[in-house]
Design a protein around this motif. Structure first.
Motif, mmCIF file in Angstrom:
data_model
loop_
_atom_site.group_PDB
_atom_site.id
_atom_site.type_symbol
_atom_site.label_atom_id
_atom_site.label_comp_id
_atom_site.label_asym_id
_atom_site.label_seq_id
_atom_site.Cartn_x
_atom_site.Cartn_y
_atom_site.Cartn_z
ATOM 1 N N TYR A 140 0.873 -1.192 0.000
ATOM 2 C CA TYR A 140 0.000 0.000 0.000
ATOM 3 C C TYR A 140 0.903 1.233 0.000
ATOM 4 O O TYR A 140 1.878 1.295 0.745
ATOM 5 N N ARG A 141 0.524 2.195 -0.829
ATOM 6 C CA ARG A 141 1.373 3.393 -0.966
ATOM 7 C C ARG A 141 0.932 4.476 0.019
ATOM 8 O O ARG A 141 -0.260 4.650 0.274
ATOM 9 N N ARG A 142 1.910 5.199 0.522
ATOM 10 C CA ARG A 142 1.632 6.326 1.441
ATOM 11 C C ARG A 142 2.554 7.484 1.090
ATOM 12 O O ARG A 142 3.733 7.272 0.785
ATOM 13 N N HIS A 143 2.018 8.719 1.166
ATOM 14 C CA HIS A 143 2.799 9.920 0.848
ATOM 15 C C HIS A 143 3.298 10.633 2.104
ATOM 16 O O HIS A 143 2.633 10.608 3.145
ATOM 17 N N LEU A 144 4.435 11.272 1.938
ATOM 18 C CA LEU A 144 4.982 12.158 2.975
ATOM 19 C C LEU A 144 5.405 13.446 2.297
ATOM 20 O O LEU A 144 5.775 13.438 1.117
ATOM 21 N N LEU A 145 5.376 14.548 3.039
ATOM 22 C CA LEU A 145 5.988 15.773 2.521
ATOM 23 C C LEU A 145 6.730 16.479 3.645
ATOM 24 O O LEU A 145 6.445 16.272 4.826
ATOM 25 N N VAL A 146 7.699 17.290 3.230
ATOM 26 C CA VAL A 146 8.425 18.143 4.178
ATOM 27 C C VAL A 146 8.276 19.574 3.696
ATOM 28 O O VAL A 146 8.477 19.863 2.509
ATOM 29 N N THR A 147 7.894 20.472 4.607
ATOM 30 C CA THR A 147 7.754 21.880 4.226
ATOM 31 C C THR A 147 9.130 22.541 4.189
ATOM 32 O O THR A 147 10.108 21.998 4.711
ATOM 33 N N GLU A 148 9.160 23.707 3.611
ATOM 34 C CA GLU A 148 10.375 24.518 3.720
ATOM 35 C C GLU A 148 10.550 24.935 5.189
ATOM 36 O O GLU A 148 9.598 24.868 5.969
ATOM 37 N N PRO A 149 11.755 25.373 5.586
ATOM 38 C CA PRO A 149 11.933 25.810 6.984
ATOM 39 C C PRO A 149 10.904 26.883 7.358
ATOM 40 O O PRO A 149 10.555 27.738 6.541
ATOM 41 N N LEU A 150 10.423 26.788 8.601
ATOM 42 C CA LEU A 150 9.354 27.686 9.074
ATOM 43 C C LEU A 150 9.774 28.291 10.407
ATOM 44 O O LEU A 150 10.170 27.553 11.319
ATOM 45 N N SER A 151 9.648 29.619 10.526
ATOM 46 C CA SER A 151 10.079 30.264 11.771
ATOM 47 C C SER A 151 9.207 29.837 12.952
ATOM 48 O O SER A 151 9.647 29.843 14.099
ATOM 49 N N GLU A 152 7.960 29.423 12.668
ATOM 50 C CA GLU A 152 7.046 29.030 13.767
ATOM 51 C C GLU A 152 7.410 27.672 14.369
ATOM 52 O O GLU A 152 6.906 27.304 15.431
ATOM 53 N N VAL A 153 8.238 26.906 13.675
ATOM 54 C CA VAL A 153 8.490 25.520 14.112
ATOM 55 C C VAL A 153 9.725 25.446 15.007
ATOM 56 O O VAL A 153 10.791 25.929 14.651
ATOM 57 N N ARG A 192 9.875 19.137 -0.309
ATOM 58 C CA ARG A 192 9.937 17.886 -1.057
ATOM 59 C C ARG A 192 8.796 16.978 -0.632
ATOM 60 O O ARG A 192 8.267 17.115 0.485
ATOM 61 N N ALA A 193 8.425 16.107 -1.543
ATOM 62 C CA ALA A 193 7.331 15.171 -1.282
ATOM 63 C C ALA A 193 7.670 13.854 -1.956
ATOM 64 O O ALA A 193 8.315 13.845 -3.002
ATOM 65 N N TRP A 194 7.262 12.762 -1.339
ATOM 66 C CA TRP A 194 7.541 11.454 -1.928
ATOM 67 C C TRP A 194 6.535 10.437 -1.410
ATOM 68 O O TRP A 194 5.708 10.751 -0.553
ATOM 69 N N SER A 195 6.606 9.243 -1.972
ATOM 70 C CA SER A 195 5.743 8.175 -1.479
ATOM 71 C C SER A 195 6.567 6.910 -1.306
ATOM 72 O O SER A 195 7.689 6.813 -1.835
ATOM 73 N N GLY A 196 6.022 5.967 -0.576
ATOM 74 C CA GLY A 196 6.700 4.693 -0.352
ATOM 75 C C GLY A 196 5.651 3.637 -0.041
ATOM 76 O O GLY A 196 4.466 3.946 0.092
ATOM 77 N N MET A 197 6.118 2.394 0.068
ATOM 78 C CA MET A 197 5.160 1.293 0.255
ATOM 79 C C MET A 197 5.261 0.665 1.633
ATOM 80 O O MET A 197 6.349 0.430 2.147
ATOM 81 N N ARG A 198 4.082 0.402 2.174
ATOM 82 C CA ARG A 198 3.957 -0.382 3.407
ATOM 83 C C ARG A 198 3.313 -1.695 2.986
ATOM 84 O O ARG A 198 2.265 -1.682 2.352
ATOM 85 N N THR A 199 3.936 -2.793 3.317
ATOM 86 C CA THR A 199 3.490 -4.092 2.786
ATOM 87 C C THR A 199 2.944 -4.950 3.913
ATOM 88 O O THR A 199 3.571 -5.060 4.981
ATOM 89 N N PHE A 200 1.772 -5.525 3.660
ATOM 90 C CA PHE A 200 1.048 -6.246 4.719
ATOM 91 C C PHE A 200 0.642 -7.647 4.278
ATOM 92 O O PHE A 200 0.267 -7.864 3.127
ATOM 93 N N ALA A 201 0.633 -8.571 5.240
ATOM 94 C CA ALA A 201 -0.096 -9.835 5.091
ATOM 95 C C ALA A 201 -1.573 -9.536 5.338
ATOM 96 O O ALA A 201 -1.904 -8.490 5.893
#
Ligand SMILES: Cc1cc2nc3c(=O)[nH]c(=O)nc-3n(C[C@H](O)[C@H](O)[C@H](O)COP(=O)(O)OP(=O)(O)OC[C@H]3O[C@@H](n4cnc5c(N)ncnc54)[C@H](O)[C@@H]3O)c2cc1C
Length: 369
Positions: free
Chosen positions: A219-232, A299-308
């Protein structure tokens, strides 16, 4: 049979940890096959790197807690720096998801967590939208250095003679006299007395295993990372909002976020990035972190989580044929649990079984019933 060689298919965290623990047991003739030109570039290189021991399923919860002990106190020569940044992890819930959160905690009485109100979260993250009421907090959980962990396993194994064969694709099992005899690869046939299947999402390709295939699904899942943020604040904890399918944590001066999408794919579709899924993450982020709604994606990307089919890990010897060992279906917790997964898998390779109390629930035979 003229060989004691053990072949491990896949250089992700599952294969690397298994090789590492095999060498700790004194085994030396081990070959890891990796189809890519670098090790661990699939799920192991594409995840959120969160050490989360608060997992509802009790067996996996146990593996996570025991593995966390390894990450907090690794062997002296394992890595140059710490493997965990213990920023803490909160599982947080609105009022309507409090029962779910409580069930998760009740199912794991030995988990190292505190049940708290949402106040400490708002104290730490004042820009978080109101609405959260309850939380479970694991102070020692946090962010893993996945690169250091993978390198620690691979370096520890190769120092003891394990070969890592990159650009070498497993094409099929060689079987005879009721046992595994070796593998066909893109570099030709290799003999082996044991073959460890640790090829992540590609365990779902039935034609690689023919009559020995098991029912895994990526199963595919997405992640993203924002640019640096002064609030974080980079010391913010990981926040996982139960029932809302949204989590975030500090990363590279910004935030790493996921909307917890779970889309069934084939391995070739595992890296496709869908704009609609990124918009889904942005919608959730705008709701929970409204002052960051204009944040830009670095940046943003996706990857797979694999399940029985039962979502349980599959670790152990295949009962249909001697010498075939599965370390597969690690789903969304493979990095967190890798030390104990690798150790159980190594027991199965060497002794044909593991005495770990969690092992019987993960044995492959349950998938054949
Ligand atoms: C978006 C996302 C977020 C996640 N977040 C977390 C998290 O925060 N914490 C956590 O613990 N887990 C997390 N996970 C889960 C974790 O990443 C996986 O459980 C883990 O990486 C699985 O490792 P693996 O070794 O089984 O698979 P992989 O890392 O995919 O390794 C399999 C390897 O086998 C190789 N291979 C495949 N076919 C062949 C072949 N025919 N011949 C040779 N080599 C082959 C592949 O190239 C690959 O290198 C996340 C996963 C995703 C996708």
């Amino acid at each position: 049979m003229g060989t004691d060689r053990i072949i491990i298919i896949g250089s992700g965290i599952a294969g690397a940890a298994t090789a590492y623990f095999l060498t700790r047991k004194g085994l030396r003739d081990i070959v890891i096959l990796e189809k890519d030109k670098i090790a661990g570039a699939q799920s192991t290189g594409r995840n959120a790197a969160i050490l989360r021991t608060m997992i509802p399923e009790p067996v996996i919860n146990r593996l996570a807690r025991e593995s966390a002990d390894f990450y907090h106190n690794p062997p002296a020569d394992f890595s140059d720096g710490p493997l965990v940044d213990p920023v803490g992890v909160y599982l947080a819930a609105r009022a309507e998801y409090k029962p779910t959160l409580n069930q998760w905690c009740d199912a794991n009485p030995e988990a190292r967590l505190e049940r708290v109100s949402a106040k400490p979260i708002y104290d730490k993250i004042p820009i978080l939208a109101p609405g959260l009421e309850a939380a479970a907090y694991a102070a020692d959980d946090g962010v893993l250095d996945v690169h250091a962990i993978l390198q620690g396993f691979i370096r520890g194994a190769t120092r003891e003679g394990t070969q890592l064969r990159l650009n070498c694709e497993f094409k099929g099992l060689k079987v005879g006299n009721g046992r595994v005899q070796g593998v066909d690869t893109s570099d030709g046939t290799m003999e082996a007395s044991k073959v460890v299947v640790a090829n992540g999402a590609w365990t779902s390709i039935a034609s690689l295993f023919n009559e020995y295939a098991l029912p895994f699904t990526p199963y595919r899942r997405h992640l993203l990372v924002t640019e640096p943020l002064s609030e974080v604040n980079p010391r913010w904890p990981v926040i996982w909002i139960v029932g809302e399918e949204f989590y975030f944590r500090p990363e590279s001066g910004g935030l790493l976020m996921s909307g917890c999408d779970t889309v069934k794919v084939t391995p070739e579709q595992g890296e496709i990035v869908e704009q609609t899924q990124l918009e889904r993450i942005a919608d959730k982020a705008s709701f929970w972190l409204p002052s960051l709604s204009e944040a830009k994606v670095a940046r943003a990307w996706s990857g797979m989580r694999t399940f029985a089919p039962d979502d349980m890990f599959t670790i152990g010897n295949d009962p249909r044929i001697q010498g075939l060992i599965w370390v597969a279906g690690l789903g969304g917790h493979g990095i967190t649990c890798a030390p104990v997964v690798g150790s159980i898998a190594a027991d199965c390779v060497v002794h044909g079984k593991s005495d770990h109390p969690a092992a019987s629930g993960m044995a492959p035979e349950r998938l054949l019933r």
